[in-house]
Motif scaffolding. Structure first.
Motif, PDB file in Angstrom:
ATOM      1  N   GLN A 186       1.015  -0.595  -0.414  1.00  0.00           N
ATOM      2  CA  GLN A 186       0.175  -0.088  -0.384  1.00  0.00           C
ATOM      3  C   GLN A 186       0.876   1.651  -0.259  1.00  0.00           C
ATOM      4  N   ARG A 187       1.814   1.058   0.389  1.00  0.00           N
ATOM      5  CA  ARG A 187       2.374   2.082   0.208  1.00  0.00           C
ATOM      6  C   ARG A 187       3.617   2.659  -0.653  1.00  0.00           C
ATOM      7  N   GLN A 188       3.816   1.499  -1.247  1.00  0.00           N
ATOM      8  CA  GLN A 188       4.236   1.664  -2.788  1.00  0.00           C
ATOM      9  C   GLN A 188       3.902   2.160  -3.170  1.00  0.00           C
ATOM     10  N   TYR A 189       2.290   1.743  -3.674  1.00  0.00           N
ATOM     11  CA  TYR A 189       0.690   1.976  -4.266  1.00  0.00           C
ATOM     12  C   TYR A 189       0.456   3.496  -3.520  1.00  0.00           C
ATOM     13  N   GLN A 190       0.621   4.215  -3.380  1.00  0.00           N
ATOM     14  CA  GLN A 190       0.781   5.764  -2.296  1.00  0.00           C
ATOM     15  C   GLN A 190       1.826   6.412  -2.951  1.00  0.00           C
ATOM     16  N   ALA A 191       2.819   6.174  -3.239  1.00  0.00           N
ATOM     17  CA  ALA A 191       3.780   6.804  -4.100  1.00  0.00           C
ATOM     18  C   ALA A 191       3.987   6.359  -5.116  1.00  0.00           C
ATOM     19  N   GLY A 192       3.255   5.584  -5.689  1.00  0.00           N
ATOM     20  CA  GLY A 192       3.178   6.105  -7.260  1.00  0.00           C
ATOM     21  C   GLY A 192       2.399   6.106  -7.418  1.00  0.00           C
ATOM     22  N   MET A 193       1.280   6.219  -6.840  1.00  0.00           N
ATOM     23  CA  MET A 193       0.774   7.427  -6.969  1.00  0.00           C
ATOM     24  C   MET A 193       0.729   9.075  -7.092  1.00  0.00           C
ATOM     25  N   ASN A 194       1.233   9.499  -6.585  1.00  0.00           N
ATOM     26  CA  ASN A 194       1.314  10.766  -6.237  1.00  0.00           C
ATOM     27  C   ASN A 194       2.906  11.322  -7.113  1.00  0.00           C
ATOM     28  N   ALA A 195       3.385   9.951  -7.941  1.00  0.00           N
ATOM     29  CA  ALA A 195       4.357  10.239  -8.362  1.00  0.00           C
ATOM     30  C   ALA A 195       3.905  10.464 -10.068  1.00  0.00           C
ATOM     31  N   GLN A 196       2.531   9.755 -10.218  1.00  0.00           N
ATOM     32  CA  GLN A 196       1.496  10.333 -11.256  1.00  0.00           C
ATOM     33  C   GLN A 196       0.878  11.275 -11.228  1.00  0.00           C
ATOM     34  N   GLN A 197       0.701  11.823 -10.110  1.00  0.00           N
ATOM     35  CA  GLN A 197      -0.117  13.079 -10.488  1.00  0.00           C
ATOM     36  C   GLN A 197       1.423  14.208 -10.659  1.00  0.00           C
ATOM     37  N   ASP A 235       5.777  12.167 -13.390  1.00  0.00           N
ATOM     38  CA  ASP A 235       6.797  11.353 -13.181  1.00  0.00           C
ATOM     39  C   ASP A 235       5.920   9.759 -13.277  1.00  0.00           C
ATOM     40  N   PHE A 236       5.611   9.554 -14.813  1.00  0.00           N
ATOM     41  CA  PHE A 236       4.797   8.756 -14.968  1.00  0.00           C
ATOM     42  C   PHE A 236       6.068   7.232 -14.910  1.00  0.00           C
ATOM     43  N   THR A 237       7.493   7.020 -15.299  1.00  0.00           N
ATOM     44  CA  THR A 237       8.393   5.783 -15.001  1.00  0.00           C
ATOM     45  C   THR A 237       8.604   6.207 -13.595  1.00  0.00           C
ATOM     46  N   ALA A 238       8.608   6.787 -12.509  1.00  0.00           N
ATOM     47  CA  ALA A 238       8.544   6.555 -10.979  1.00  0.00           C
ATOM     48  C   ALA A 238       7.723   5.476 -11.119  1.00  0.00           C
ATOM     49  N   ALA A 239       6.482   5.945 -11.575  1.00  0.00           N
ATOM     50  CA  ALA A 239       4.958   5.442 -11.390  1.00  0.00           C
ATOM     51  C   ALA A 239       5.046   4.145 -11.782  1.00  0.00           C
ATOM     52  N   ALA A 240       4.916   4.187 -12.921  1.00  0.00           N
ATOM     53  CA  ALA A 240       5.295   2.598 -13.044  1.00  0.00           C
ATOM     54  C   ALA A 240       6.156   1.481 -12.332  1.00  0.00           C
ATOM     55  N   ALA A 241       6.993   1.920 -11.399  1.00  0.00           N
ATOM     56  CA  ALA A 241       8.479   1.637 -10.852  1.00  0.00           C
ATOM     57  C   ALA A 241       7.271   1.344  -9.626  1.00  0.00           C
ATOM     58  N   ALA A 242       6.742   2.215  -9.148  1.00  0.00           N
ATOM     59  CA  ALA A 242       6.557   1.805  -7.293  1.00  0.00           C
ATOM     60  C   ALA A 242       4.988   0.798  -8.071  1.00  0.00           C
ATOM     61  N   MET A 243       4.318   1.026  -8.863  1.00  0.00           N
ATOM     62  CA  MET A 243       2.971  -0.344  -9.030  1.00  0.00           C
ATOM     63  C   MET A 243       3.982  -1.478  -9.010  1.00  0.00           C
ATOM     64  N   GLN A 244       5.113  -1.950 -10.012  1.00  0.00           N
ATOM     65  CA  GLN A 244       5.427  -2.971 -10.093  1.00  0.00           C
ATOM     66  C   GLN A 244       6.327  -3.310  -8.759  1.00  0.00           C
ATOM     67  N   ARG A 245       7.005  -2.228  -7.989  1.00  0.00           N
ATOM     68  CA  ARG A 245       6.992  -3.212  -6.891  1.00  0.00           C
ATOM     69  C   ARG A 245       6.468  -3.697  -5.506  1.00  0.00           C
ATOM     70  N   ALA A 246       5.072  -2.838  -5.535  1.00  0.00           N
ATOM     71  CA  ALA A 246       3.754  -2.988  -5.035  1.00  0.00           C
ATOM     72  C   ALA A 246       3.541  -3.864  -5.063  1.00  0.00           C
ATOM     73  N   LEU A 247       2.973  -4.855  -6.375  1.00  0.00           N
ATOM     74  CA  LEU A 247       2.459  -6.073  -6.400  1.00  0.00           C
ATOM     75  C   LEU A 247       3.264  -7.295  -6.911  1.00  0.00           C
ATOM     76  N   GLU A 248       4.496  -7.207  -6.286  1.00  0.00           N
ATOM     77  CA  GLU A 248       5.583  -7.590  -6.343  1.00  0.00           C
ATOM     78  C   GLU A 248       5.865  -8.249  -4.473  1.00  0.00           C
ATOM     79  N   LEU A 249       5.099  -6.943  -3.801  1.00  0.00           N
ATOM     80  CA  LEU A 249       5.407  -8.088  -2.051  1.00  0.00           C
ATOM     81  C   LEU A 249       4.069  -8.099  -2.107  1.00  0.00           C
TER      82      LEU A 249
END
Length: 399
Positions: A213-224, A227-241
């Motif tokens: 959930q923390r990674q997902y929130q970080a990705g949403m913040n990056a998307q807003q 920074d779509f690259t950082a957002a995609a990386a954060a979402m990927q880490r969230a799914l790995e966890l």
């Protein structure tokens, strides 16, 4: 003759006046005045001493009165026992002198009266006087039954006169060291606030879902922040966890779709379908990605996995209508809009879509009827109404 002369001389000496008679009268008057002044000064001095003693006694009385039971006055009497309080601790003591002494202290609160121990006396002895001691505090005084009795001073020198002359006399001086009366327990102390304990820092372990959930929130913040690259990386880490975080999978698929990475988006959604087949939203997203890839058959097959009664049914039929328009499959388009009208007949948009499909297929009478139905419904913009009125006029002119 000499003897006679001597006797006459002695007689003359005896008849002479006293030595004071020769003192002048003014000297005697001064002596009397001096004596009177000395007596007056002595009287004034004695009066001053009496006044000072009275003032000192009054101040001592006031201090004792204000102090209450902390500094209780001591009353000493001979041959009598006086109890100022209705409840006191009474202890019998044997007679040790002709003058018996009783000490009485006033109490501030009711005390517990202990039973008087019976002491056997020898024949011919008088009954022993009693010593009444009132505890100066609220704590009861306990007396052991088999303890030796209180013993007063055995010497006859301790009299009421001696006690009155001694201002520092207290109850302890009248009680022998072997006294068996238990001393009052000290009053309980007020509880003081304890100092705060030491701060302990302990590591709190987060669950995989919380970390995801923390990674997902970080990705949403990056998307807003764009920074779509950082957002995609954060979402990927969230799914790995935590692979069951479906919101992160949908958001990552949308990022891939927006970036044109359709293959990655399709693979991501297909993995979610394989692990969580009940998630129909993955079928809808996969159908749209396949539609963007130009895979109409695969997209139509994916959309058919969504039940008609599902909350995603509206999105399903709209996607199929778009797929039919893209392939000019007007039959599929008409079927899709008829499904939409069945679920919401008052929506003018669905009637307009059906009329457009019938118009494109060359079924003008059906299209004209559907256009007129659309004008009677809601959810149509001004531009849409203008278009419908124009098509109705054109179709009418043809007929």
């Amino acid at each position: 003759m000499s003897v006679v002369n001597q006797m006459l001389k002695d007689l003359d000496q005896r008849q002479q006046p006293h030595a004071l008679s020769g003192v002048p009268q003014n000297t005697q008057a001064q002596a009397r005045r001096l004596a009177s002044w000395q007596l007056l000064l002595l009287g004034l001095l004695a009066g001053a001493l009496l006044v000072a003693a009275g003032i000192y006694g009054w101040s001592v009385f006031n201090r004792n009165h204000e102090a209450g039971t902390t500094q209780a006055p001591l009353v000493v009497k001979t041959d009598t026992v006086t109890a100022p309080s209705s409840a006191s601790t009474t202890v019998a003591m044997p007679k040790t002198a002709d003058n018996q002494v009783a000490v009485s202290l006033p109490t501030a609160a009711p005390e517990v009266t202990t039973p008087q121990p019976q002491l056997t006396t020898h024949a011919g002895e008088e009954s022993a006087p009693q010593l009444a001691v009132a505890s100066p505090v609220s704590t009861p005084v306990t007396v052991a039954a088999d303890a030796p009795a209180v013993n007063a001073e055995t010497s006859n020198n301790t009299t009421a006169k001696d006690v009155n002359n001694n201002a520092s006399f207290n109850a302890k001086s009248a009680i022998a060291p072997e006294q068996a009366v238990a001393q009052p327990e000290p009053a309980p102390k007020m509880a003081t606030a304890q100092p705060p304990g030491k701060m302990e820092i302990s590591e709190v372990k987060l669950t995989p879902e919380q970390l995801a959930q923390r990674q997902y929130q970080a990705g949403m913040n990056a998307q807003q922040n764009g920074d779509f690259t950082a957002a995609a990386a954060a979402m990927q880490r969230a799914l790995e966890l935590y692979p069951a975080l479906h919101s992160a999978r949908k958001q990552l698929a949308a990022l891939y779709y927006g970036a044109g990475q359709l293959t990655e988006a399709a693979a991501l959604l297909q993995l979610g379908i394989n692990n969580f087949p009940s998630q129909q939203q993955f079928w809808l997203l996969l159908g749209r990605v396949q539609l963007a890839q130009g895979k109409s058959a695969a997209a139509q097959a994916s959309l058919q996995h969504i039940a008609d009664g599902s909350e995603l049914a509206t999105d399903k039929w709209l996607t199929l209508a778009k797929l039919g328009q893209q392939d000019s499959n007007w039959t599929l388009v008409q079927q899709s809009y008829q499904r939409l009208i069945a679920s919401a007949a008052d929506d003018g948009r669905w009637w307009m879509g059906l009329a457009h499909a019938q118009d494109a297929a060359g079924d003008y009478p059906s299209a004209l009827a559907s256009y007129r139905q659309a004008l009677q419904r809601d959810n149509l913009s001004l531009n849409a109404r203008a278009y419908i009125e124009n098509r109705i006029a054109q179709i009418g002119d043809r007929q």
